[in-house]
Design a protein around this motif. Sequence first.
Motif, mmCIF file in Angstrom:
data_model
loop_
_atom_site.group_PDB
_atom_site.id
_atom_site.type_symbol
_atom_site.label_atom_id
_atom_site.label_comp_id
_atom_site.label_asym_id
_atom_site.label_seq_id
_atom_site.Cartn_x
_atom_site.Cartn_y
_atom_site.Cartn_z
ATOM 1 N N PHE A 83 0.826 -1.199 0.000
ATOM 2 C CA PHE A 83 0.000 0.000 0.000
ATOM 3 C C PHE A 83 0.863 1.254 0.000
ATOM 4 C CE2 PHE A 83 -1.564 3.473 2.654
ATOM 5 C CZ PHE A 83 -2.568 3.951 1.831
ATOM 6 N N LEU A 84 1.902 1.285 0.831
ATOM 7 C CA LEU A 84 2.758 2.470 0.909
ATOM 8 C C LEU A 84 3.456 2.740 -0.421
ATOM 9 C CD1 LEU A 84 4.241 1.942 4.476
ATOM 10 C CD2 LEU A 84 2.625 3.706 3.775
ATOM 11 N N ASN A 85 3.902 1.691 -1.094
ATOM 12 C CA ASN A 85 4.514 1.873 -2.414
ATOM 13 C C ASN A 85 3.506 2.416 -3.415
ATOM 14 O OD1 ASN A 85 7.114 1.085 -1.769
ATOM 15 N ND2 ASN A 85 6.694 -1.067 -2.197
ATOM 16 N N PHE A 86 2.304 1.857 -3.412
ATOM 17 C CA PHE A 86 1.254 2.328 -4.312
ATOM 18 C C PHE A 86 0.916 3.791 -4.029
ATOM 19 C CE2 PHE A 86 -3.362 3.182 -4.167
ATOM 20 C CZ PHE A 86 -3.567 3.397 -5.520
ATOM 21 N N ALA A 87 0.737 4.146 -2.770
ATOM 22 C CA ALA A 87 0.354 5.510 -2.405
ATOM 23 C C ALA A 87 1.458 6.505 -2.761
ATOM 24 C CB ALA A 87 0.030 5.586 -0.925
ATOM 25 N N ALA A 88 2.709 6.125 -2.532
ATOM 26 C CA ALA A 88 3.818 7.020 -2.880
ATOM 27 C C ALA A 88 3.881 7.237 -4.390
ATOM 28 C CB ALA A 88 5.131 6.449 -2.360
ATOM 29 N N TYR A 89 3.657 6.183 -5.149
ATOM 30 C CA TYR A 89 3.647 6.303 -6.615
ATOM 31 C C TYR A 89 2.464 7.148 -7.070
ATOM 32 C CZ TYR A 89 3.009 5.025 -11.482
ATOM 33 O OH TYR A 89 2.828 5.064 -12.836
ATOM 34 N N LYS A 90 1.298 6.895 -6.499
ATOM 35 C CA LYS A 90 0.077 7.593 -6.893
ATOM 36 C C LYS A 90 0.158 9.091 -6.598
ATOM 37 C CE LYS A 90 -4.253 7.810 -8.050
ATOM 38 N NZ LYS A 90 -4.434 8.077 -9.441
ATOM 39 N N LEU A 91 0.749 9.441 -5.449
ATOM 40 C CA LEU A 91 0.834 10.841 -5.047
ATOM 41 C C LEU A 91 2.133 11.497 -5.499
ATOM 42 C CD1 LEU A 91 -0.622 10.417 -1.455
ATOM 43 C CD2 LEU A 91 -1.810 11.215 -3.500
ATOM 44 N N LYS A 92 2.932 10.753 -6.256
ATOM 45 C CA LYS A 92 4.212 11.259 -6.802
ATOM 46 C C LYS A 92 5.137 11.754 -5.683
ATOM 47 C CE LYS A 92 2.164 12.495 -11.232
ATOM 48 N NZ LYS A 92 0.991 11.700 -11.084
ATOM 49 N N ILE A 93 5.292 10.910 -4.658
ATOM 50 C CA ILE A 93 6.154 11.227 -3.531
ATOM 51 C C ILE A 93 7.507 10.593 -3.779
ATOM 52 C CG2 ILE A 93 6.492 10.920 -1.049
ATOM 53 C CD1 ILE A 93 3.396 10.679 -0.872
ATOM 54 N N HIS A 95 10.796 8.975 -2.740
ATOM 55 C CA HIS A 95 11.185 8.219 -1.549
ATOM 56 C C HIS A 95 12.308 7.248 -1.901
ATOM 57 C CE1 HIS A 95 8.299 5.713 -3.669
ATOM 58 N NE2 HIS A 95 8.880 4.677 -3.116
ATOM 59 N N PRO A 96 13.199 7.001 -0.960
ATOM 60 C CA PRO A 96 14.243 6.007 -1.215
ATOM 61 C C PRO A 96 13.632 4.608 -1.256
ATOM 62 C CG PRO A 96 14.455 6.906 1.001
ATOM 63 C CD PRO A 96 13.356 7.652 0.319
ATOM 64 N N PRO A 97 14.157 3.731 -2.110
ATOM 65 C CA PRO A 97 13.596 2.387 -2.182
ATOM 66 C C PRO A 97 13.838 1.615 -0.879
ATOM 67 C CG PRO A 97 15.563 2.557 -3.531
ATOM 68 C CD PRO A 97 15.257 3.929 -3.025
ATOM 69 N N HIS A 98 12.864 0.829 -0.498
ATOM 70 C CA HIS A 98 12.919 -0.046 0.671
ATOM 71 C C HIS A 98 13.034 0.706 1.996
ATOM 72 C CE1 HIS A 98 13.168 -3.288 -2.153
ATOM 73 N NE2 HIS A 98 14.255 -2.786 -2.656
ATOM 74 N N ASP A 99 12.809 2.015 1.998
ATOM 75 C CA ASP A 99 12.760 2.761 3.254
ATOM 76 C C ASP A 99 11.327 3.260 3.419
ATOM 77 O OD1 ASP A 99 13.270 4.115 5.560
ATOM 78 O OD2 ASP A 99 14.347 5.774 4.618
ATOM 79 N N TYR A 100 10.600 2.625 4.316
ATOM 80 C CA TYR A 100 9.179 2.898 4.458
ATOM 81 C C TYR A 100 8.882 3.932 5.535
ATOM 82 C CZ TYR A 100 8.824 -1.139 1.497
ATOM 83 O OH TYR A 100 8.949 -1.989 0.438
#
Length: 188
Positions: A83-93, A95-100
Amino acid sequence: MITDLGIVFDRELNFHAHLDKMCCKAFTTLGFIRRICNDFSLVSSLKTLYCSFVRSILEYGLIVWDPVTACDMMQVKRVQRKFLNFAAYKLKIDHPPHDYTPKMQLFSLFTLNDRRLEANLTFLRRFIDGHIDSPELLELIKFEVLSFHARLLILFSVPKCNTNYLKNQPFYRMMSIANKNPSALLYY
């Protein structure tokens, strides 16, 4: 075997089948949310959908089936990370990979492990305060009464356990969590 709560036991009396079923249902619901969120651009709306439809599946009856192995915890954690990956992609945030951590702070979400600890302490607190009425279960709680003044505060007497099954029995687990951080029990 399915209990009244809909929780599934394996032959070994663990909850692997329940975790598989629960995570599959949560991933399916998350997929549905991903499909209907094309026009969503607010953090609050995505968080509300996740918390009400997906996280509620992951937390249903967790007082009973709280995962104890690293594999089981990772299986449940994978849903929130997706979900966090989807939301970050959707909102164009960015973020470093694998750091949640930054994504969780943005959404004001806690780790599922922290929420499980909080749920255990909340249940124990409500049980002790008398909000949950069950004399049979109340007999399982053993308070520690010291005959001398000690600096170490231990609230409950948890018996020594020879097996992981007994150690992870819900009331023993809750009492152990409360003994590790007694002040946390006072705030829930």
